[in-house]
Design a protein around this motif. Structure first.
Motif, PDB file in Angstrom:
ATOM      1  N   PRO A  59       0.842  -1.242   0.054  1.00 49.58           N
ATOM      2  CA  PRO A  59       0.015   0.058   0.147  1.00 49.58           C
ATOM      3  C   PRO A  59       0.850   1.301   0.035  1.00 49.58           C
ATOM      4  CG  PRO A  59      -0.054  -0.898   2.032  1.00 49.58           C
ATOM      5  CD  PRO A  59       0.901  -1.921   1.278  1.00 49.58           C
ATOM      6  N   ALA A  60       0.301   2.202  -0.453  1.00 48.71           N
ATOM      7  CA  ALA A  60       0.920   3.626  -0.587  1.00 48.71           C
ATOM      8  C   ALA A  60      -0.116   4.555  -0.310  1.00 48.71           C
ATOM      9  CB  ALA A  60       1.843   3.974  -1.870  1.00 48.71           C
ATOM     10  N   ALA A  61      -0.033   5.526   0.426  1.00 49.45           N
ATOM     11  CA  ALA A  61      -0.759   6.544   0.625  1.00 49.45           C
ATOM     12  C   ALA A  61      -0.635   7.694  -0.686  1.00 49.45           C
ATOM     13  CB  ALA A  61      -0.489   7.607   1.927  1.00 49.45           C
ATOM     14  N   GLY A  94      -8.326   6.069   3.146  1.00 47.20           N
ATOM     15  CA  GLY A  94      -8.221   5.212   4.334  1.00 47.20           C
ATOM     16  C   GLY A  94      -7.019   4.906   4.693  1.00 47.20           C
ATOM     17  N   LEU A  95      -6.094   4.900   4.126  1.00 49.53           N
ATOM     18  CA  LEU A  95      -4.480   4.874   4.534  1.00 49.53           C
ATOM     19  C   LEU A  95      -4.032   6.345   5.138  1.00 49.53           C
ATOM     20  CD1 LEU A  95      -2.205   2.760   4.714  1.00 49.53           C
ATOM     21  CD2 LEU A  95      -1.416   3.503   2.636  1.00 49.53           C
ATOM     22  N   VAL A  97       4.842  -2.363   6.839  1.00 51.39           N
ATOM     23  CA  VAL A  97       4.434  -3.098   5.990  1.00 51.39           C
ATOM     24  C   VAL A  97       5.604  -4.159   5.592  1.00 51.39           C
ATOM     25  CG1 VAL A  97       3.683  -3.506   3.715  1.00 51.39           C
ATOM     26  CG2 VAL A  97       2.979  -1.435   4.895  1.00 51.39           C
ATOM     27  N   HIS A  98       5.311  -5.423   5.684  1.00 53.50           N
ATOM     28  CA  HIS A  98       6.419  -6.235   5.399  1.00 53.50           C
ATOM     29  C   HIS A  98       5.942  -7.439   4.085  1.00 53.50           C
ATOM     30  CE1 HIS A  98       8.721  -5.321   9.039  1.00 53.50           C
ATOM     31  NE2 HIS A  98       7.593  -5.249   9.752  1.00 53.50           N
ATOM     32  N   ARG A 112       2.250  -8.401   5.247  1.00 55.49           N
ATOM     33  CA  ARG A 112       1.582  -8.109   6.323  1.00 55.49           C
ATOM     34  C   ARG A 112       1.831  -6.639   7.025  1.00 55.49           C
ATOM     35  NH1 ARG A 112       0.397 -11.836   9.816  1.00 55.49           N
ATOM     36  NH2 ARG A 112       1.568 -13.362   8.619  1.00 55.49           N
ATOM     37  N   ILE A 113       0.578  -6.075   7.430  1.00 55.03           N
ATOM     38  CA  ILE A 113       0.391  -4.469   7.667  1.00 55.03           C
ATOM     39  C   ILE A 113       0.466  -4.807   9.334  1.00 55.03           C
ATOM     40  CG2 ILE A 113      -0.511  -2.347   7.755  1.00 55.03           C
ATOM     41  CD1 ILE A 113      -1.595  -3.174   4.927  1.00 55.03           C
ATOM     42  N   ARG A 114       1.359  -3.968   9.894  1.00 53.70           N
ATOM     43  CA  ARG A 114       1.277  -3.802  11.224  1.00 53.70           C
ATOM     44  C   ARG A 114       1.186  -2.558  11.881  1.00 53.70           C
ATOM     45  NH1 ARG A 114       2.463  -7.669  15.064  1.00 53.70           N
ATOM     46  NH2 ARG A 114       3.553  -9.075  13.421  1.00 53.70           N
TER      47      ARG A 114
END
Length: 157
Positions: free
Chosen positions: A105-107, A119-120, A132-133, A140-142
């Motif tokens: 994802p990228a804002a 949203g982001l 983000v990994h 996986r977003i943490r």
């Protein structure tokens, strides 16, 4: 370690170190977004009532917003299996969401005239940290949210 099984593929557990954890698996569709929000709300309610964790109402609202936004992105860009892991040490709520989509994802650049796709940006504004990994499959977003709901907590992303 104590483990409590919940409905479907959702579970909560408490580690000996007072860390409370929960996990849920979804086949992410728009209907599952509400289930993910409810899972986080119920997790925090249980942390309050059964584990004596102090959780502000603001933190509950922020956690539900963040999970809703992350789940919405899964529905839009990586429909299919999704794993939601949540954990608290009594101070921070750690939320991790895995999906099978390869695109990170990228804002979007700030644009007050843009309709949608904020949203982001919202997630980045309300979380203390965001990472983000890449995974062997997907990503996986943490994020971390302070349980006291303090909006002045520093962002570390």
């Amino acid at each position: 370690m104590e483990q409590v099984t919940m409905t479907g593929q959702e579970r909560r557990e408490t580690a000996d170190d007072r860390t409370v954890r929960g996990s849920a698996a979804y086949d992410m569709t728009s209907g599952e977004i509400a289930r993910a929000r409810a899972f986080v709300r119920d997790f925090l309610d249980t942390a309050r009532s059964q584990h004596d964790v102090t959780v502000s109402d603001r933190a509950v609202e922020i956690a539900q917003l963040v999970v809703s936004e992350l789940a919405t992105n899964v529905c839009k860009y990586a429909p299919g299996p999704c794993l939601l892991d949540i954990e608290t040490d009594g101070t921070l709520l750690d939320i991790a969401m895995w999906d099978s989509g390869p695109v990170l994802p990228a804002a979007s650049p700030a644009d007050p005239t843009r309709i949608g796709q904020h949203g982001l940006e919202l997630v980045l504004m309300v979380c203390q940290s965001f990472t983000v990994h890449r995974e062997p499959v997907g990503k996986r977003i943490r994020v971390q949210i302070p349980l006291n709901g303090d909006p002045s907590a520093p962002n570390t992303w």
